[in-house]
Design a protein around this motif. Sequence first.
Motif, PDB file in Angstrom:
ATOM      1  N   LYS A 263     -14.675  17.475  20.093  1.00  0.00           N
ATOM      2  CA  LYS A 263     -14.508  17.148  21.758  1.00  0.00           C
ATOM      3  C   LYS A 263     -13.370  17.620  22.433  1.00  0.00           C
ATOM      4  O   LYS A 263     -13.349  17.359  23.648  1.00  0.00           O
TER       5      LYS A 263
ATOM      6  N   ALA B 259      -4.805   6.319  20.348  1.00  0.00           N
ATOM      7  CA  ALA B 259      -4.453   6.192  21.743  1.00  0.00           C
ATOM      8  C   ALA B 259      -5.788   6.221  22.623  1.00  0.00           C
ATOM      9  O   ALA B 259      -6.681   6.544  22.156  1.00  0.00           O
TER      10      ALA B 259
ATOM     11  N   LYS C  55       2.597   6.522  28.561  1.00  0.00           N
ATOM     12  CA  LYS C  55       3.228   7.426  27.651  1.00  0.00           C
ATOM     13  C   LYS C  55       4.687   7.321  27.687  1.00  0.00           C
ATOM     14  O   LYS C  55       5.331   7.462  26.410  1.00  0.00           O
TER      15      LYS C  55
ATOM     16  N   PHE D  87     -10.593   3.939  14.060  1.00  0.00           N
ATOM     17  CA  PHE D  87     -10.964   2.539  14.718  1.00  0.00           C
ATOM     18  C   PHE D  87     -12.481   2.511  14.811  1.00  0.00           C
ATOM     19  O   PHE D  87     -12.990   1.385  14.447  1.00  0.00           O
ATOM     20  N   SER D  88     -13.169   3.226  15.740  1.00  0.00           N
ATOM     21  CA  SER D  88     -14.570   3.257  15.818  1.00  0.00           C
ATOM     22  C   SER D  88     -15.311   4.426  15.322  1.00  0.00           C
ATOM     23  O   SER D  88     -16.491   4.094  15.056  1.00  0.00           O
ATOM     24  N   PHE D  89     -14.635   5.256  14.678  1.00  0.00           N
ATOM     25  CA  PHE D  89     -15.473   6.346  14.239  1.00  0.00           C
ATOM     26  C   PHE D  89     -14.685   6.531  12.668  1.00  0.00           C
ATOM     27  O   PHE D  89     -14.034   6.990  12.461  1.00  0.00           O
TER      28      PHE D  89
ATOM     29  N   ALA E  83      -6.214   8.529  12.525  1.00  0.00           N
ATOM     30  CA  ALA E  83      -6.605   9.680  11.734  1.00  0.00           C
ATOM     31  C   ALA E  83      -7.996  10.004  11.984  1.00  0.00           C
ATOM     32  O   ALA E  83      -8.443  11.242  11.215  1.00  0.00           O
TER      33      ALA E  83
ATOM     34  N   TYR F 113      -8.243   0.380  10.849  1.00  0.00           N
ATOM     35  CA  TYR F 113      -6.857  -0.529  11.446  1.00  0.00           C
ATOM     36  C   TYR F 113      -6.903  -0.421  13.067  1.00  0.00           C
ATOM     37  O   TYR F 113      -7.155   0.788  13.563  1.00  0.00           O
TER      38      TYR F 113
ATOM     39  N   GLY G  61      -9.056  10.890  14.785  1.00  0.00           N
ATOM     40  CA  GLY G  61      -8.896  11.812  15.912  1.00  0.00           C
ATOM     41  C   GLY G  61      -8.260  13.217  15.841  1.00  0.00           C
ATOM     42  O   GLY G  61      -8.096  13.581  14.643  1.00  0.00           O
TER      43      GLY G  61
ATOM     44  N   THR H  19       3.372  13.663  25.634  1.00  0.00           N
ATOM     45  CA  THR H  19       2.867  14.369  26.600  1.00  0.00           C
ATOM     46  C   THR H  19       3.423  15.231  27.623  1.00  0.00           C
ATOM     47  O   THR H  19       4.704  14.551  27.937  1.00  0.00           O
TER      48      THR H  19
END
Length: 297
Positions: free
Chosen positions: A166, A68, A136, A32-34, A8, A42, A10, A109
């Motif tokens: 981004k 992802a 995917k 995750f990282s941001f 969430a 998580y 992203g 996708t």
Amino acid sequence: MKVFISGASGLVGSNCLKLFLEKGWHTVGSYFSFETDNTVFYDTLLPDHPMNFDIEEFGPDVIVHCGALTHVDYCETHEQESYEKTVQSTINLIAVAKACKAKMVYLSTDYVFDGKDGPYKEDAPMNPLSVYARHKLEAEQMILKEIPDSLVLRVTNVYGNELRGKNFIARIIDQCFNNQKLMLKLPFDQYASPACAWDIARAMHVLLNDNKTGIYHIGGSEYLNRVELAKIVLSYFPDADYELIPISTAELKQPAARPLLGGFICNKFLGEYPDFVFGTIDDYMKAVLAERKDWIN
Ligand SMILES: NC(=O)c1ccc[n+]([C@@H]2O[C@H](COP(=O)([O-])OP(=O)(O)OC[C@H]3O[C@@H](n4cnc5c(N)ncnc54)[C@H](OP(=O)(O)O)[C@@H]3O)[C@@H](O)[C@H]2O)c1
């Protein structure tokens, strides 16, 4: 409705989190990282990580899996990492969803198709061309097999508001606002149906509300290549300093093969929701500029 959203922080996940909270759904989203203001940690690869939000204790009705590795060319040269971040992460979340008796929503996708004769309906034959695309497809099929009442939303060329700005359109907009010179070498032969992340969230909301299952193609009404897409955005910045070089995919030599005629026919979704309107790139640009009135005045 109680919803947990992985990824969430992203583009798609943050729009889902915002909309679902506005709609009054009890929603928790993860980073995750941001880290963002309203997300919890998580790691889908380490379900026993001590810092992980306790999804089972939360007990969601739905788990939306947006976490992802989305860098298609990176995946091509990092196959194991791509497998872990797309397939293994999904296997791990399926186990959690089963423990919670939750339904899942998976974001897939148009890369599951080979792009020889798109745009595509949901039941068109699949033929993924790249590592990312194969993973995917494996993940979406696994979810539908293991949790049959799940939803798979296939999306492509997603744009919209996100903190890191981004996505393709956001990057052009940011560079124009910052008066940077743009050097754009873009394929004129890769076509898709761009979708606004906010519209994807709105579509997911109505589908979940109606307890729909299975695969849905979710895309805007425009069928555009990257050059056309960039030109629409640039048309809102008459003073922009840019060089736009249209180039063929063959000349571009991207590590991962791309479906050229990708994109979607969304008749299944629009047949079930005839009043649902997807915004256009122009709609989005007008909204962005209206928010930045200070810039135009
Ligand atoms: N964007 C598109 O054009 C597009 C097109 C087709 C399909 N999709 C699919 O739509 C989904 C969402 O895409 P997106 O554009 O929103 O991607 P994104 O902006 O790159 O977001 C990816 C999210 O995954 C999280 N994440 C990464 N590794 C993780 C891990 N180990 N555990 C938990 N979370 C992790 C990231 O967290 P941090 O940032 O905090 O590290 C981020 O929140 C993906 O499945 C993607 O394949 C997107």
